[in-house]
Design an enzyme around this catalytic site. Structure first.
Site, mmCIF file in Angstrom:
data_model
loop_
_atom_site.group_PDB
_atom_site.id
_atom_site.type_symbol
_atom_site.label_atom_id
_atom_site.label_comp_id
_atom_site.label_asym_id
_atom_site.label_seq_id
_atom_site.Cartn_x
_atom_site.Cartn_y
_atom_site.Cartn_z
ATOM 1 C CD GLU A 184 -2.838 -1.204 2.388
ATOM 2 O OE1 GLU A 184 -4.011 -1.587 2.248
ATOM 3 O OE2 GLU A 184 -2.351 -0.953 3.493
ATOM 4 C CB CYS A 228 2.879 7.610 2.958
ATOM 5 S SG CYS A 228 3.402 6.431 4.195
ATOM 6 C CB CYS A 238 7.336 -4.625 9.097
ATOM 7 S SG CYS A 238 8.652 -3.734 9.970
ATOM 8 C CB CYS A 287 6.380 -1.620 16.414
ATOM 9 S SG CYS A 287 8.067 -1.214 15.890
ATOM 10 C CB CYS A 313 3.081 -0.971 13.879
ATOM 11 S SG CYS A 313 3.136 -0.770 12.085
ATOM 12 C CD GLU A 328 13.485 0.541 9.900
ATOM 13 O OE1 GLU A 328 12.570 0.998 10.600
ATOM 14 O OE2 GLU A 328 14.424 1.248 9.475
ATOM 15 C CB SER A 333 10.040 7.098 8.837
ATOM 16 O OG SER A 333 9.687 6.875 10.187
ATOM 17 C CB SER A 359 9.799 5.540 14.980
ATOM 18 O OG SER A 359 9.456 5.845 13.650
ATOM 19 C CG LEU A 360 12.627 8.443 21.130
ATOM 20 C CD1 LEU A 360 13.828 7.508 21.052
ATOM 21 C CD2 LEU A 360 13.093 9.844 21.555
ATOM 22 C CG ASN A 387 -3.235 6.943 13.293
ATOM 23 O OD1 ASN A 387 -3.944 7.909 13.502
ATOM 24 N ND2 ASN A 387 -2.052 7.043 12.725
ATOM 25 C CB CYS A 423 1.453 6.554 11.058
ATOM 26 S SG CYS A 423 2.316 7.866 10.271
HETATM 27 N N1 SAH Z 1 9.537 1.322 10.167
HETATM 28 C C1 SAH Z 1 9.625 2.722 10.004
HETATM 29 C C2 SAH Z 1 8.596 3.313 9.048
HETATM 30 C C3 SAH Z 1 7.172 2.795 9.142
HETATM 31 S S1 SAH Z 1 6.218 3.327 10.501
HETATM 32 C C4 SAH Z 1 9.594 3.409 11.365
HETATM 33 O O1 SAH Z 1 9.473 2.725 12.368
HETATM 34 O O2 SAH Z 1 9.768 4.607 11.416
HETATM 35 C C5 SAH Z 1 5.996 5.055 10.259
HETATM 36 C C6 SAH Z 1 5.627 5.812 11.520
HETATM 37 O O3 SAH Z 1 4.318 5.419 11.965
HETATM 38 C C7 SAH Z 1 6.547 5.536 12.706
HETATM 39 O O4 SAH Z 1 6.900 6.737 13.339
HETATM 40 C C8 SAH Z 1 5.706 4.708 13.646
HETATM 41 O O5 SAH Z 1 6.107 4.881 14.975
HETATM 42 C C9 SAH Z 1 4.317 5.260 13.367
HETATM 43 N N2 SAH Z 1 3.211 4.366 13.707
HETATM 44 C C10 SAH Z 1 3.172 3.021 13.562
HETATM 45 N N3 SAH Z 1 1.979 2.544 13.975
HETATM 46 C C11 SAH Z 1 1.238 3.611 14.374
HETATM 47 C C12 SAH Z 1 -0.090 3.770 14.855
HETATM 48 N N4 SAH Z 1 -0.907 2.737 14.999
HETATM 49 N N5 SAH Z 1 -0.508 5.025 15.154
HETATM 50 C C13 SAH Z 1 0.303 6.089 14.959
HETATM 51 N N6 SAH Z 1 1.546 6.002 14.473
HETATM 52 C C14 SAH Z 1 2.022 4.778 14.189
#
Ligand code: SAH
Length: 350
Positions: free
Chosen positions: A94, A107, A114, A118, A121, A164, A195, A218-219, A294, A337
């Protein structure tokens, strides 16, 4: 499309690979072809009239063109469009196109699924199916631009879709070079953001490539115990190692990193968290994007109340940080995201 097994997809093929293939060609010839393909959208070597007939024939013998196919489009009330794209092997990914007054941001994905797992996610639920090729990465921009009208054309690209990016470094670097090369897609490095969840070794490797796009980190937590739980990769690269890596990252003047921080109610949204965050980021040129979580079905998390999000932001601003609450786009179509999971939604999309 001709996928003769001896032929290679021209899309995504790097300048280095082309020079190796055609050793007696002058570099400007390769730039001419890039210009045809990435700037003028030409997909037929025989139409490249500033090349000799022999060159055109040679190109035709070695290469074909293929970009991901638009399988389905879902429109959000906010104007965004989520694209379901089919790759040559049938895999689905997507990409999300998000228009605003001044920009049209795409995006894009870098992997099918992945492997970082996390806990907040949705893409994580797929596991890693495979890496995308450079063709499939840059091809998302090309396929979607072809679907859009001229005034809807993509102006900014964020590598924040499925996967990632730094776990698929080689193809991501090849795609970035083609995207930003003045002789290829001509995007400004300021308009491209990658990212990452913070793979320290890969950030160090990436930095040697000398591609000065924006990096977003992404901290998402301010202590290792919480970050271990949210992002298991933290066990390998804890917060201190990540912060040290960012401090040593050679940024160009006037540039700064983006720190992404997903706000999860009761997990990482307290004022103590904001305080620790400010402490970690001291001395790192950055802006902070706060992303209220989200939701998706079966998720154990919730976004904080707006008041709490604003308080978190206020604290950071009070400490002289640029802190923004990222307006969530396309949430009504699971296009925001962390909501991308093409494979699991396949049946409802097609
Ligand atoms: N793997 C990469 C890029 C994909 S995620 C990364 O970790 O940065 C892109 C962004 O979406 C990241 O900052 C992640 O923390 C955020 N993200 C993932 N799941 C989310 C969710 N359910 N709600 C809000 N942000 C989310």
């Amino acid at each position: 499309m001709d996928t003769d097994s001896n032929k290679q997809n021209f899309i995504g093929t790097s300048e280095t690979q082309l020079r190796e293939r055609f050793t007696n060609w002058k570099p400007y010839r390769i730039h001419q072809i890039f210009n045809w393909v990435y700037h003028y959208g030409c997909r037929d070597f025989s139409k490249m009239t500033n090349l000799s007939k022999t060159m055109r024939a040679q190109l035709n013998d070695h290469f074909y063109f293929s970009t991901p196919r638009v399988e389905n489009k879902t429109h959000s009330q906010d104007g965004s469009i989520k694209y379901l794209l089919k790759l040559d092997d049938g895999a689905l990914i997507e990409s999300v196109w998000m228009p605003s007054d001044s920009r049209k941001t795409l995006c894009i994905s870098t992997q099918v699924g992945c492997r970082l797992n996390c806990s907040f996610c949705l893409t994580a639920s797929l596991g890693l199916k495979r890496n995308l090729t450079a063709a499939e990465i840059i091809g998302q921009c090309m396929a979607i631009n072809e679907d859009l009208s001229q005034d809807e054309a993509i102006t900014n690209v964020v590598f924040m879709g499925m996967g990632e990016p730094l776990d698929n470094l080689g193809p991501v670097v090849d795609a970035l070079r083609l995207m930003t090369a003045p002789e290829a897609m001509r995007m400004s490095t300021r308009k491209v953001t990658v990212s990452t969840s913070g793979l320290v070794d890969k950030i160090n490797e990436f930095q040697k490539e000398n591609i000065h796009i924006n990096l977003a980190i992404s901290l998402n937590a301010t202590d290792d115990q919480t970050r271990d739980r949210l992002m298991p990769i933290n066990k390998k690269y804890p917060i201190k190692a990540l912060m040290d890596c960012l401090k040593n990252y050679p940024l160009k003047p006037q540039r700064r990193h983006t720190i992404e921080y997903v706000l999860l109610e009761g997990i990482n949204d307290s004022i103590d968290d904001a305080r620790r965050l400010a402490k970690w980021l001291k001395g790192i040129p950055c802006k902070i994007n706060l992303i209220p979580f989200n939701s998706f079905t079966r998720s154990e998390y919730r976004p904080p109340a707006d008041k709490k999000t604003l308080k978190f932001q206020d604290y950071l601003i009070g400490q002289n940080f640029s802190a923004f609450i990222r307006q969530n786009r396309a949430t009504d179509i699971l296009g925001a995201c962390g909501q991308l999971a093409a494979e699991s939604q396949k049946t409802s999309c097609v």
